[in-house]
Design an enzyme around this catalytic site. Structure first.
Site, PDB file in Angstrom:
ATOM      1  CG  ASP A 121      -0.153   0.073   2.539  1.00  0.00           C
ATOM      2  OD1 ASP A 121       0.860  -0.629   2.667  1.00  0.00           O
ATOM      3  OD2 ASP A 121      -0.550   0.851   3.433  1.00  0.00           O
TER       4      ASP A 121
ATOM      5  CD  GLU B  88       0.687  -5.671   1.948  1.00  0.00           C
ATOM      6  OE1 GLU B  88      -0.302  -6.221   2.482  1.00  0.00           O
ATOM      7  OE2 GLU B  88       0.851  -4.437   1.915  1.00  0.00           O
TER       8      GLU B  88
ATOM      9  CG  ASP C 125       3.789 -16.311  -6.321  1.00  0.00           C
ATOM     10  OD1 ASP C 125       3.693 -15.161  -5.829  1.00  0.00           O
ATOM     11  OD2 ASP C 125       4.495 -16.581  -7.319  1.00  0.00           O
TER      12      ASP C 125
ATOM     13  CG  HIS D 282      -1.248  -7.350  -1.823  1.00  0.00           C
ATOM     14  ND1 HIS D 282      -2.493  -7.521  -2.376  1.00  0.00           N
ATOM     15  CD2 HIS D 282      -1.319  -6.201  -1.103  1.00  0.00           C
ATOM     16  CE1 HIS D 282      -3.287  -6.522  -2.014  1.00  0.00           C
ATOM     17  NE2 HIS D 282      -2.593  -5.700  -1.236  1.00  0.00           N
TER      18      HIS D 282
END
Ligand code: 9MR
Ligand code: ZN
Length: 573
Positions: free
Chosen positions: A158, A547, A538, A492
Site C-alpha cells: 500500500d 504482501e 503466490d 501484493h
C-alpha cells in the site's frame, strides 16, 4: 501455482535455492523420498553421494520427510541434487559469500518504496515512476489544517507511511550495520551512492527525514500518514487521494524517540547537523512521553481501512525509548538517571525483551543495552536482558530439534507475516551469539568450549531460518523475489501490479505462509485444517500471505548480515 508436494509427483527435494557456503560442513536439504542422492555440478558430473537421514513426521507441514546433509561436498559452482529415480532439485550455488547478492537486493528494495521523488532509470532500471504523493497532507480531525510531509518509504504493497513500522525497519538496519558493518560495504546504486556514508545509512536517512516531519511542535508524533482507504492497484503518482496525518499515539512517539536517539548516535560521524536535529527531536519526544505517562493507543477511525498498527500496550515502546535515550545521554556525557529509572521500572514488570517486530519492540532495548561497549546500563540491568535473551535462544534452539527443517518455529507461529517471525528469531539468536562471544574472554577453557558449542548450535538454527526463506520449505518457493529457480513472483504490491512489467523488482521478502489467512482468496482456496507451512499462495490478491513490507525485508537483512559476517570471518559451520 507451485507446491512441491501438490504437483502430482508426490516428490520434493527442498533446498536453499540461492546457495550454500562452500566451506560449510552442514549443507542441508529436506526430501520427501528416502534413499540415495547425488549432487551434480552444472556439467552433470557427480560430485557427492549420500543418503537421507531418518524419517521425521513434521509438525509444521504435516508430511513425513527426510533430512539430507551434503556438507562434505566442497566443489564450487551451480549444483543440484538428484535421487535414484532421476528426480532433481532446483539449482543452487556452492561458493563464497553466497548470500551477498540477495542481501544487497533486500536493502536496495527499500529504494523502490521511496515516496515523494522520481525513481530514475539510472537507479531503478525499468521500475521507474514519477514523483508521487506530492500534495500537502491534512491533519485528521483538524479541519483546514495541512502541512508538508513528503518523503519516506511506502510501507508495503500500500502507499501508507506509518511511524512504528518505519522505526522498526530503521532499527533493524542500523543495528545490523553497527554489528556487521562488513556486510554493508557494497554500493546499492542509489542516488546518494559514492558519498562518505554506507548506502544502508543513505537509504535509512530517506525515511528518517520524513519521520522528522511527522513530529509536532509539542513533541507528539502522528501515528501514520495515509489516505482514508487504500488506493486501487494504480501507480503511486496516479494515487491522488487526500492523505491525512492521524492522531498522535504514545506508540509512535516512543518508537520515534528511540529511533531518533539511535540514529543520532549513528549519524554523528556521518553528518553532525543531521544527528543534532535528530537528537533534538528525540529529546522533544521524550518530554512528550514524560508529560503523557498513560498509554495513548491507536485505533483506526470507523470506516478507514488503512493499516492500523495497533497495540495493547506501549510499555515495550517506552522501554526502547528509555534505552536509546540513556545511551545517547551517556555518549554526550549528560545525566542519564531519568532514563535509567524508567528502564528499571518497566523491566521490573517482567516484560519480555526478545522480540523485534512492530507490536513488540522490547528486543531493541536488549540490542541497545547489550551491544553498548560502555556498559552504561550497569550489571544488574544488563543481567536481566542477558538472562532473558539466552533463555529464549535456548528455547529456540530446542524448537530447532523438533521439525525436519531444523527451524525455530512451531505450528502456531505461522501468522500474517510469518517470515518475520522466522527472521526475528534469527536476530534473537544472533544477539545471543554476540553475548556469548563477548563473554568468552573471561571464561575458563571449559566454559569457553561450552559457549562455542552453544554459539554453533544457535548459528545452525539461524542458517536453517535463512535456508527456509530461500526455498527449503514445503511450498517449494524462495520467498525472496528474483532469487532462486522458483522465487515467488506475484507480491501484493501496487507498483508491481500496475507497472506492466512481468517480473517484480528483485529482493522483496514475502509475508509467507499464514495458518490463519485473512484475505478472501486465501480463505476460499486453502482448505481448513491445512498444515500451516502449506498455507501459502503466490497470488497478488493474497495480502495476508504474499504482501511485502519494509520491515520484513529489514529483519531478513539483519540475519543475512550476520551470516555473511560469519562466513567472511571463516566461522562457518
Ligand atoms: O504486517 C501486519 C500484520 O502483522 C497484521 O497482522 C496485519 C493486520 O493488522 O497488518 C499487517 O500490516 C499491514 C499494514 O496494516 C498496512 N500495510 C501493509 C501491512 C502488511 O500486510
Ligand atoms: Zn508515494
Amino acid at each position: 501455482m507451485r507446491s512441491t508436494l501438490q504437483e502430482g509427483t508426490n516428490m520434493a527435494i527442498m533446498v536453499n535455492q540461492v546457495g550454500y557456503e562452500a566451506g560449510s560442513a552442514s549443507k542441508k536439504a529436506v526430501t520427501s523420498a528416502p534413499g540415495g542422492y547425488v549432487l551434480k555440478n552444472a556439467a552433470g558430473e557427480i560430485v557427492w553421494r549420500g543418503q537421507t537421514g531418518d524419517a521425521v513426521e513434521d509438525p509444521l507441514c504435516g508430511e513425513t520427510l527426510y533430512p539430507l546433509d551434503f556438507g562434505s561436498a566442497r566443489t564450487a559452482g551451480k549444483h543440484y541434487l538428484e535421487n535414484e529415480s532421476g528426480e532433481r532439485s532446483d539449482t543452487f550455488a556452492i561458493g563464497r559469500d553466497v548470500l551477498g547478492e540477495v542481501h544487497n537486493a533486500m536493502v536496495k528494495a527499500l529504494y523502490f518504496q521511496r515516496c515523494g521523488c522520481t525513481l530514475e532509470e539510472k537507479y531503478a532500471g525499468p521500475y521507474i515512476h514519477a514523483a508521487c504523493h506530492m500534495a500537502d497532507s491534512w491533519i485528521y480531525g483538524e479541519k483546514g489544517h495541512s502541512f508538508e510531509a513528503r518523503g519516506g518509504w511506502h510501507d508495503a504493497g500500500d502507499y501508507g507511511r506509518y511511524i512504528t513500522p518505519g522505526a522498526v525497519t530503521v532499527g533493524h538496519l542500523l543495528y545490523a550495520n553497527k554489528l556487521y558493518p562488513q556486510s554493508f560495504r557494497e554500493t546499492l546504486h542509489i542516488p546518494e551512492s559514492g558519498n562518505e556514508a554506507a548506502d544502508v545509512l543513505n537509504e535509512c536517512r530517506y525515511e528518517l527525514e520524513w519521520m522528522l516531519k511527522m513530529q509536532r511542535e509539542d513533541g507528539g508524533v502522528y501515528h501514520k500518514l495515509t489516505a482514508w482507504r487504500h488506493a486501487p492497484f494504480v501507480m503511486p503518482e496516479e494515487d491522488r487521494d487526500d492523505f491525512y496525518a492521524y492522531p498522535v499515539s504514545s506508540l509512535a512517539v516512543a518508537d520515534f524517540c528511540a529511533c531518533m536517539a539511535l540514529a543520532a548516535r549513528v549519524y554523528d560521524s556521518v553528518d553532525r547537523v543531521f544527528a543534532w536535529r535528530m537528537e533534538a527531536a528525540a529529546k522533544l519526544a521524550w518530554q512528550w512521553l514524560e508529560k503523557h505517562p498513560e498509554p495513548v493507543l491507536f485505533v483506526n477511525p470507523e470506516g478507514s481501512n488503512t493499516g492500523e498498527y495497533g497495540d495493547s500496550t506501549d510499555a515495550d515502546e517506552r522501554l526502547w525509548a528509555a534505552a536509546e535515550m540513556m545511551l545517547l545521554a551517556a555518549r554526550r556525557g549528560e545525566d542519564r538517571s531519568g532514563y535509567m529509572t524508567v528502564l528499571g521500572q518497566i523491566l521490573a514488570t517482567g516484560l519480555a525483551v526478545t522480540d523485534f517486530g512492530w507490536t513488540d519492540v522490547a528486543g531493541f532495548a536488549a540490542l541497545a543495552v547489550l551491544t553498548d561497549f560502555r556498559q552504561t546500563a550497569g550489571e544488574e540491568i544488563r543481567e536481566i536482558f542477558r538472562g532473558q535473551v539466552l533463555r529464549e535462544a535456548d528455547r529456540l534452539a530446542d524448537l530447532g530439534t523438533r521439525n525436519v527443517f531444523a527451524m525455530a518455529m512451531e505450528a502456531k507461529d505461522f501468522c500474517w507475516g510469518s517470515n518475520m517471525v522466522v527472521t526475528n528469531r534469527g536476530i534473537l539468536l544472533a544477539l545471543a551469539c554476540e553475548i556469548l562471544r563477548a563473554g568468552i574472554k573471561d571464561m575458563s577453557q571449559d566454559q569457553a568450549r561450552e559457549a562455542a558449542a552453544r554459539m554453533a548450535r544457535y548459528q545452525e538454527v539461524i542458517q536453517a531460518q535463512i535456508d527456509y526463506l530461500l526455498g527449503k520449505n514445503i511450498t517449494g518457493y524462495s520467498f525472496v523475489t528474483g532469487y532462486g529457480d522458483h522465487a515467488y513472483r506475484h507480491p501484493h504490491l501496487r507498483t508491481t501490479a500496475a507497472d506492466g512489467i512481468d517480473e517484480p523488482m528483485a529482493g522483496w521478502v514475502s509475508g509467507g505462509p499464514n495458518g490463519r489467512p485473512g484475505d478472501e482468496l486465501a480463505i476460499r482456496e486453502i482448505p481448513a485444517g491445512t498444515p500451516p507451512m502449506k498455507c501459502y499462495l503466490d497470488r497478488e490478491e493474497c495480502y495476508s500471505l504474499n504482501e511485502m513490507t519494509i520491515y520484513w525485508n529489514s529483519s531478513a537483512v539483519f540475519v543475512t548480515a550476520f551470516l555473511r559476517s560469519r562466513a567472511a570471518a571463516g566461522e562457518i559451520l
